[in-house]
Design an enzyme around this catalytic site. Structure first.
Site, mmCIF file in Angstrom:
data_model
loop_
_atom_site.group_PDB
_atom_site.id
_atom_site.type_symbol
_atom_site.label_atom_id
_atom_site.label_comp_id
_atom_site.label_asym_id
_atom_site.label_seq_id
_atom_site.Cartn_x
_atom_site.Cartn_y
_atom_site.Cartn_z
ATOM 1 N N ASP A 131 0.815 -1.218 0.000
ATOM 2 C CA ASP A 131 0.000 0.000 0.000
ATOM 3 C C ASP A 131 0.847 1.266 0.000
ATOM 4 O O ASP A 131 2.008 1.267 0.428
ATOM 5 C CB ASP A 131 -0.876 0.032 1.261
ATOM 6 N N HIS A 187 -5.349 9.492 0.556
ATOM 7 C CA HIS A 187 -5.365 8.660 1.758
ATOM 8 C C HIS A 187 -6.220 9.237 2.890
ATOM 9 O O HIS A 187 -5.816 9.239 4.063
ATOM 10 C CB HIS A 187 -3.930 8.430 2.254
ATOM 11 N N TYR A 211 -6.800 2.893 5.861
ATOM 12 C CA TYR A 211 -7.009 2.421 7.234
ATOM 13 C C TYR A 211 -7.988 1.249 7.296
ATOM 14 O O TYR A 211 -8.419 0.856 8.375
ATOM 15 C CB TYR A 211 -7.505 3.568 8.141
ATOM 16 N N HIS A 250 3.636 -2.157 3.274
ATOM 17 C CA HIS A 250 3.703 -0.809 2.700
ATOM 18 C C HIS A 250 5.070 -0.640 2.040
ATOM 19 O O HIS A 250 6.090 -0.666 2.742
ATOM 20 C CB HIS A 250 3.503 0.252 3.786
HETATM 21 NI NI NI Z 1 -2.677 3.065 3.258
#
Ligand code: NI
Length: 286
Positions: free
Chosen positions: A97, A151, A188, A238
């Site tokens: 991500d 985001h 999230y 990530h």
């Molecule tokens: Ni994210």
């Protein structure tokens, strides 16, 4: 369940609970029918096991049977027929991500070494900053998912802004790499019915959270991924963190030794991910 990305301001602790609560209310009735696999997982990581059990309860009958109509535009590699049948072999979906970013190219090299395909949930504002990285990601056969433009917490936005966060990212990905994301991962992991109404594509969550944004240590990230993974897992990473990319050689090597196939999320579900995806069912024993 844990929430994706970046350090989270304190208010998000409440959001996590709210999100989990929504999910629990909507879906968790059958969760008590825990599988053997997730009982085993519960001993090592109760939260991951809970997510896994949720996925099994929701989608465990057989991957690919809960129909969604995917947009026909795009032409990404993920639209090709799955190379492996995850109903018969062990599969895992590695997901990354918040990129693209400065470490993504290194990650692509690690993945290529194992002929691993992964899914990248990209942030639109980073797509325009790193367009060539995104093109290389697509060219390597990885799947691209939409992780919004900037985001935000979608549950706090009006419907029009939810739609524009997704649409703007779609346009950027299409302009840069010629594909349209077929999957969405809400920042999230937070969504509710209102958000769901604005996004017709599958929402892809995860069953294994490495918490790599918190543990900036490659060995820790690798250990957290490896201890909770099961056939059908979707693992959250990530690629904006150097330490996460540094964990990948060990993750790839160990999972390959365990017999896992590294597939995209769409492949994991036999080409048809469900409306809300946490993980796929494990392969049938033959
Ligand atoms: Ni994210």
């Amino acid at each position: 369940m844990e929430i994706c990305a970046r350090e989270h301001p304190p208010f998000l602790t409440g959001v996590k609970r709210v999100t989990a609560g929504v999910l629990a209310t909507a879906m968790l009735v059958t969760l008590t029918a825990t599988t053997g696999a997730s009982q085993a997982a519960a001993q090592s990581d109760p939260r991951a096991a809970r997510s896994d059990a949720l996925g099994v309860a929701l989608f465990g009958a057989s991957p690919g049977t809960s129909g969604v109509s995917l947009p026909s535009s795009g032409g990404s590699a993920a639209e090709a027929p799955p190379r492996v049948d995850c109903r018969r072999v062990k599969c895992v979906a590695l997901t990354f991500d918040d990129g693209p970013g400065r470490y993504t190219d290194t990650l692509l090299r690690h993945l290529a070494k194992y002929q691993a395909r992964a899914t990248f949930f990209v942030v639109g504002s980073n797509v325009v900053t790193y367009p060539r990285v995104l093109r290389r990601t697509v060219a390597a056969g990885h799947e691209i998912g939409n992780h919004t433009w900037s985001h935000p917490l979608l549950t706090r936005l009006p419907a029009s802004r939810v739609r524009s966060q997704i649409a703007r990212t779609d346009r950027a990905v299409k302009a840069v790499a010629g594909v349209v994301p077929h999957l969405v991962r809400p920042p999230y992991g937070a969504f509710n019915r209102a958000v769901r109404r604005q996004i017709s594509r599958p929402l892809v969550l995860w069953s294994v959270d490495t918490l790599d944004w918190r543990y900036r240590n490659s060995a820790t990230v690798a250990r957290r991924a490896l201890r909770s993974v099961r056939p059908g897992s979707i693992i959250l990473f990530h690629d904006i963190h150097r330490t996460t990319v540094g964990a990948m050689p060990r993750v790839l090597k160990t999972l390959a030794q365990r017999g896992y196939h590294f597939v995209t999320v769409t492949e994991l579900f036999g080409g048809r991910p469900p409306h809300v995806a946490f993980r796929a069912a494990p392969p049938k024993k033959s």
